[in-house]
Write a protein that holds these residues in place. Sequence first.
Motif, short mmCIF file in Angstrom:
data_model
loop_
_atom_site.label_atom_id
_atom_site.label_comp_id
_atom_site.label_asym_id
_atom_site.label_seq_id
_atom_site.Cartn_x
_atom_site.Cartn_y
_atom_site.Cartn_z
N ALA A 31 0.84 -1.20 0.00
CA ALA A 31 0.00 0.00 0.00
C ALA A 31 0.87 1.25 0.00
O ALA A 31 0.58 2.23 -0.71
CB ALA A 31 -0.92 -0.01 1.22
N LEU A 32 1.95 1.21 0.78
CA LEU A 32 2.89 2.33 0.80
C LEU A 32 3.50 2.54 -0.59
O LEU A 32 3.58 3.67 -1.09
CB LEU A 32 3.99 2.06 1.83
N ILE A 33 3.93 1.47 -1.22
CA ILE A 33 4.56 1.57 -2.54
C ILE A 33 3.59 2.11 -3.58
O ILE A 33 3.97 2.92 -4.44
CB ILE A 33 5.10 0.19 -2.95
N LEU A 34 2.33 1.70 -3.51
CA LEU A 34 1.33 2.21 -4.45
C LEU A 34 1.11 3.70 -4.25
O LEU A 34 0.95 4.45 -5.23
CB LEU A 34 0.01 1.44 -4.28
N LEU A 35 1.09 4.15 -3.01
CA LEU A 35 0.96 5.58 -2.76
C LEU A 35 2.16 6.34 -3.31
O LEU A 35 2.02 7.43 -3.88
CB LEU A 35 0.82 5.84 -1.26
N MET A 36 3.34 5.75 -3.14
CA MET A 36 4.55 6.39 -3.66
C MET A 36 4.50 6.52 -5.18
O MET A 36 5.10 7.43 -5.76
CB MET A 36 5.79 5.57 -3.29
N ALA A 37 3.81 5.60 -5.84
CA ALA A 37 3.79 5.58 -7.30
C ALA A 37 2.91 6.68 -7.89
O ALA A 37 3.08 7.05 -9.06
CB ALA A 37 3.30 4.22 -7.79
N ILE A 38 1.98 7.22 -7.12
CA ILE A 38 1.01 8.18 -7.65
C ILE A 38 1.68 9.36 -8.33
O ILE A 38 1.40 9.66 -9.50
CB ILE A 38 0.04 8.63 -6.54
N PRO A 39 2.57 10.11 -7.66
CA PRO A 39 3.15 11.28 -8.34
C PRO A 39 4.02 10.91 -9.53
O PRO A 39 4.08 11.67 -10.52
CB PRO A 39 3.98 11.96 -7.23
N TYR A 40 4.67 9.75 -9.48
CA TYR A 40 5.49 9.34 -10.61
C TYR A 40 4.62 9.04 -11.83
O TYR A 40 4.94 9.44 -12.96
CB TYR A 40 6.33 8.12 -10.25
N VAL A 41 3.52 8.34 -11.61
CA VAL A 41 2.61 8.05 -12.72
C VAL A 41 2.04 9.34 -13.29
O VAL A 41 1.95 9.52 -14.51
CB VAL A 41 1.48 7.11 -12.24
N LEU A 42 1.67 10.26 -12.41
CA LEU A 42 1.15 11.55 -12.87
C LEU A 42 2.19 12.30 -13.69
O LEU A 42 1.88 12.91 -14.72
CB LEU A 42 0.71 12.39 -11.67
N VAL A 142 0.25 -9.42 18.40
CA VAL A 142 0.16 -9.17 16.97
C VAL A 142 -0.54 -7.83 16.72
O VAL A 142 -0.17 -7.08 15.82
CB VAL A 142 -0.60 -10.31 16.26
N ARG A 143 -1.55 -7.53 17.53
CA ARG A 143 -2.27 -6.26 17.36
C ARG A 143 -1.30 -5.09 17.55
O ARG A 143 -1.30 -4.11 16.78
CB ARG A 143 -3.41 -6.14 18.36
N ARG A 144 -0.47 -5.17 18.57
CA ARG A 144 0.48 -4.10 18.80
C ARG A 144 1.53 -4.04 17.69
O ARG A 144 1.96 -2.96 17.29
CB ARG A 144 1.17 -4.28 20.16
N ARG A 145 1.94 -5.20 17.22
CA ARG A 145 2.92 -5.21 16.14
C ARG A 145 2.37 -4.52 14.88
O ARG A 145 3.04 -3.68 14.27
CB ARG A 145 3.30 -6.65 15.79
N VAL A 146 1.15 -4.89 14.51
CA VAL A 146 0.55 -4.31 13.29
C VAL A 146 0.34 -2.81 13.47
O VAL A 146 0.62 -2.02 12.56
CB VAL A 146 -0.77 -5.02 12.97
N THR A 147 -0.15 -2.41 14.64
CA THR A 147 -0.36 -0.98 14.90
C THR A 147 0.95 -0.22 14.82
O THR A 147 1.04 0.84 14.19
CB THR A 147 -1.01 -0.78 16.27
N ALA A 148 1.99 -0.75 15.47
CA ALA A 148 3.30 -0.08 15.43
C ALA A 148 3.86 -0.03 14.03
O ALA A 148 4.49 0.96 13.62
CB ALA A 148 4.26 -0.80 16.37
N HIS A 149 3.63 -1.09 13.25
CA HIS A 149 4.14 -1.11 11.88
C HIS A 149 3.45 -0.05 11.03
O HIS A 149 4.11 0.69 10.27
CB HIS A 149 3.90 -2.50 11.27
N LEU A 150 2.15 0.07 11.14
CA LEU A 150 1.43 1.09 10.39
C LEU A 150 1.86 2.49 10.84
O LEU A 150 1.99 3.40 10.02
CB LEU A 150 -0.07 0.91 10.57
N LEU A 151 2.07 2.64 12.14
CA LEU A 151 2.52 3.94 12.65
C LEU A 151 3.92 4.26 12.14
O LEU A 151 4.22 5.42 11.82
CB LEU A 151 2.49 3.92 14.18
N ALA A 152 4.78 3.25 12.06
CA ALA A 152 6.14 3.48 11.56
C ALA A 152 6.13 3.86 10.09
O ALA A 152 6.87 4.76 9.67
CB ALA A 152 6.99 2.22 11.78
N LEU A 153 5.29 3.21 9.29
CA LEU A 153 5.29 3.47 7.85
C LEU A 153 4.54 4.74 7.47
O LEU A 153 4.95 5.44 6.54
CB LEU A 153 4.66 2.28 7.11
N PHE A 154 3.46 5.04 8.17
CA PHE A 154 2.61 6.14 7.74
C PHE A 154 2.56 7.31 8.72
O PHE A 154 1.99 8.35 8.41
CB PHE A 154 1.18 5.63 7.51
N GLY A 155 3.15 7.15 9.90
CA GLY A 155 3.10 8.21 10.90
C GLY A 155 4.01 9.38 10.58
O GLY A 155 4.96 9.26 9.81
#
Length: 565
Positions: A31-42, A142-155
Amino acid sequence: MSVADQRVLTTMGVNSVAPREWLTALSATLALILLMAIPYVLGYTLAGEDVVFTGIIMNAEDTQSYFAKMLQGYDGAWRYYIPFTPEAHEPVFLGGFYLALGHAARWLGLSLEAVWHGARVAADLLLGLSAYWFIAAFLRSVRRRVTAHLLALFGSGAGWVLLLLGQSNWLGHFPVDFHMPEAHLFFTAFTSPHVALGTALLLVGMRLLWQLLWGVGASDWGAALLLGLCLLLLVVVYPFLIYLATLSALLAGLLRVWQLWRAGRLASGPLLTLGSRVGVAFLMPAPLVIYYALVLRQNAVFRAWDMQAITPSPPWPHYVVAFGPLLFWAFLGLRDRERPASAGFLWVWLTAAALLVYAPLNPQRRFVQGAQAPLAILATVGFLGVAWPWLRGTRAVQALLRRPRYSAAGLRRFAIVLFLAGMSLSNLYVLASVSVTAAVEQPYPLFRAADEVQAAAWMRANGQREAVVLAAYQTGNYVAARAGNRVVLGHWAETVAFAEKTQAVQRFFRIDTSDEWRRALLQEYGVDYVWHGPPERWLGDFDPAAADYLRPVHRVGDVVVYRVD
């Protein structure tokens, strides 16, 4: 291994990431990579008829330096020769990652831009997965891991508040959230491949270092050698980060010795084994580090580059704005009884970064690289371990739970979504800003005139590599990277005596400058070609066609390349 160490390793969940978790981590990363692709595609699809998208959406000047290294690798070199300055010098092994990408482009028969984007996507993929692997070591749930991962990538931080208050130049500096790719992993993923890959290597290395120090007898020489290999690659890809890894290792080692001494389990035998393993790991990149030091000492051109390559930290209140929200939740997490048993290691990393960002070293601001990951772990503990239990006990939430349509699990998921959304607002601005830039604004030099691109291609095909070109700054930056010629002026750090040459080039194109002075400048720097296009006309009204010492050899649209006679 002691019972206490077994408990720590079990609590941390070492090597206990389930396949389903990896799928979740992979989904978030994609999902992060797809978001990164938006301006390049544009940028590629909406570029105007008369302009060409360079494949770069930010920091064009430094990115062209990376393309210059790739171009030299494409031509077969394994040592980098700075093309952004006219002074002759010996090439050295520096920027090996991009030299290797250039070789890969030649082997695969691909363009440099294609390999650049492929490397960027691959680096972002490794960044997302290594972030989860690091996080999983410190969180059992696992809940904390996923939450922390999303926070690390998108925070992100609270830089958006400064924009709302009209303080975009607060204390003479743009908010960190929108200026420093090092500060947050989302911004890191937007930039150059080496930044994302270097951060991934740092995360892997920090996890291995933690396992060595806190695992004691359980860690073997295999982990130490793997750490050493990771550090060696880090020095090749992103050399500055070895400072951060080394200081973190020293502080973490002191913390671990103190913990063992306090627990009465400090023994010389295991401690010596542990120290030797960590020492061997850090000795593996040492020869390359020494080589770099000798280069900067003995090669005058690279020494001049190093003296100019300064990236200072902003005033400290900006760091408070950028990391304050995460630190608030992290400090709140100190009240959680189920916080990670080795959370001290995470605080050590953050302490090392805090000490280095104002140390007397050129790359000050670079040392916050990767700090989002340990902060995300600690902040997740604060939110889910302290804030959510308190919130669940409030009258308002209890009243909702008494209704049949609401459940504790559902409200908790909703709270996590709100938490992550609130912590990601600055990155929404970053994504929207670069997308508008690519789709609507299309500014120079991210988008270059087709005439300029064609003229650079002609130089690549017909000009000698060692030929020196005199042009405006942004033109020289592009010609050195895409044609491979040396230029008088082309990069804020890699051009020797950058300020002096900037003034000289500006004076060259002014109409009131004497031809005698121009001839002397051309001779001083051994100039073979003078480039004359729109950027050069912006500097002055000098007409090279009227100079008897300049002969036009190529013309395309508004660009004319002159040979110096």
